[in-house]
Design an enzyme around this catalytic site. Sequence first.
Site, PDB file in Angstrom:
ATOM      1  N   ASP A   8      34.229  32.430  21.557  1.00 49.85           N
ATOM      2  CA  ASP A   8      34.470  33.831  21.217  1.00 49.85           C
ATOM      3  C   ASP A   8      33.648  34.789  22.067  1.00 49.85           C
ATOM      4  O   ASP A   8      32.694  34.389  22.720  1.00 49.85           O
ATOM      5  CB  ASP A   8      34.030  34.047  19.766  1.00 49.85           C
ATOM      6  CG  ASP A   8      35.220  34.306  18.895  1.00 49.85           C
ATOM      7  OD1 ASP A   8      36.343  34.221  19.390  1.00 49.85           O
ATOM      8  OD2 ASP A   8      35.013  34.585  17.692  1.00 49.85           O
ATOM      9  N   TYR A  55      27.256  22.063  19.302  1.00 44.93           N
ATOM     10  CA  TYR A  55      26.904  23.484  19.376  1.00 44.93           C
ATOM     11  C   TYR A  55      25.470  23.657  18.903  1.00 44.93           C
ATOM     12  O   TYR A  55      25.009  22.927  18.017  1.00 44.93           O
ATOM     13  CB  TYR A  55      27.804  24.321  18.461  1.00 44.93           C
ATOM     14  CG  TYR A  55      29.141  24.672  19.050  1.00 44.93           C
ATOM     15  CD1 TYR A  55      29.311  25.841  19.792  1.00 44.93           C
ATOM     16  CD2 TYR A  55      30.252  23.843  18.859  1.00 44.93           C
ATOM     17  CE1 TYR A  55      30.549  26.175  20.323  1.00 44.93           C
ATOM     18  CE2 TYR A  55      31.495  24.172  19.392  1.00 44.93           C
ATOM     19  CZ  TYR A  55      31.633  25.343  20.123  1.00 44.93           C
ATOM     20  OH  TYR A  55      32.857  25.676  20.652  1.00 44.93           O
TER      21      TYR A  55
END
Lengths: 263, 263
Positions: free
Chosen positions: B55, B113
Amino acid sequence: MTGSRYKARILYDGTHFSGFQIQPDQRTVQGELEKALTLLAKGEKIRIYGAGRTDSGVHASGQIVHFDFPFEIDPVGLMTGMNASTPSDLTILDLDRADDSFHARYMAKGKKYVYRVHNSRFQNPFFRHFSHHHRYPMNKSKVEEALKHLIGTHDFTSFASTHSDKEDKVRTIYKASVEVNEETNEWVFTFIGNGFLYNMIRILMGTLLQIADGRREPNTIEQIITKKDREAAGPTASPTGLCMEEVYYEPQDIPGYSEVDDQ
Amino acid sequence: MTGSRYKARILYDGTHFSGFQIQPDQRTVQGELEKALTLLAKGEKIRIYGAGRTDSGVHASGQIVHFDFPFEIDPVGLMTGMNASTPSDLTILDLDRADDSFHARYMAKGKKYVYRVHNSRFQNPFFRHFSHHHRYPMNKSKVEEALKHLIGTHDFTSFASTHSDKEDKVRTIYKASVEVNEETNEWVFTFIGNGFLYNMIRILMGTLLQIADGRREPNTIEQIITKKDREAAGPTASPTGLCMEEVYYEPQDIPGYSEVDDQ
């Protein structure tokens, strides 16, 4: 109501500042701090004194300042107020009352600067804000040999900008070292001394990088010092890697102080 | 002349990108990479495929991409050319030829992540680019208890954005942990799973921060999972702390893979 003197530690990302010292029409650390303080002092102009005037683009994690605030105020409240009215690239920590005789600049006995180099073929986006990028392979033992020649009391004329206004160019370096993170290829150079001339660390670094990648030999440091000529040293390295980390007000707090003969 | 397929690791500072995926009139990672490749391919349009579509504002130190280049070219030369024509917040590493059947997205078996939080009363300028700032004191043992509830195979509907277009919201988390640097007050959260839903880590983090500072209890994680309702979870934490660190193409490379029952 009487005021008092305060001392604080200032952290800043120097990237978007035209240095520490206030200048007309420029965004400076001193300017932003004085603006915030003047607001908190209900319009009364407050002057800030810093331990060192870092250049445009140079960072600080341990700049020390002092100022006189005109009325009684709780240090924690003052610090919170200042942090609320300064931009995100500038933070005020450890704010407390200081003795009326305390002076951030004149009473400093030593300073610690760190210079970060990221040694990799291609620039890494995560290191670009606070490290200088050097693309040629660097030799650690050559750098360490060169650093040894810096320790002690020397006339650093060759490593000072020709714009330096200090007459006396003799300074003592207590510590000059490097640590390499083999995983990230980050080289962290540490310099501790009783003071540093204008652009001195950046010129030292421009020279050390030439030694690191083989363009000069480690013993050139001694030759450069002897020449007392700015032309003899290497170029001025970028401000991006430089950070003012600590100011010492007591000689016994300076690492390496007792091992070096301070003339 | 025949071309071949290439695979590369991409690093980027997501701050000034409108995410990975190409969009008209937006600065995106895919857009910048395709622009550089098209230049090197003498104008022929090259399409890039990424392992994940990060994003806006999210970083990557291990995004994997593949693309087909129309003519024979040395991988090192291609990597150097790409790095010369991309901006400083984007770097291409480990570029090499790949099998024609390799697909960066469809063949990914797992991803890692990392989410960084800087826990301090005042924001520190040196952490502001790549960490989320959290000003309330955080409790490590509560966070660790909560993280345990995430490991395993669950329906993560409650932790997915309502804009998520995936029908199947069942994912397996192999590792969910935190390391705290007591000196810098930086908290590094690591999440390894077979895949993550849209905004999943940011919603997990928004919830974990509420647990960390006492606004929720650690066992709420199980209750939230059971509800299958986005409203049950906490807010979506800022993208600043999030970084895509690794993509795994072999199950045996995934840390924790053998310890978790992957349904």
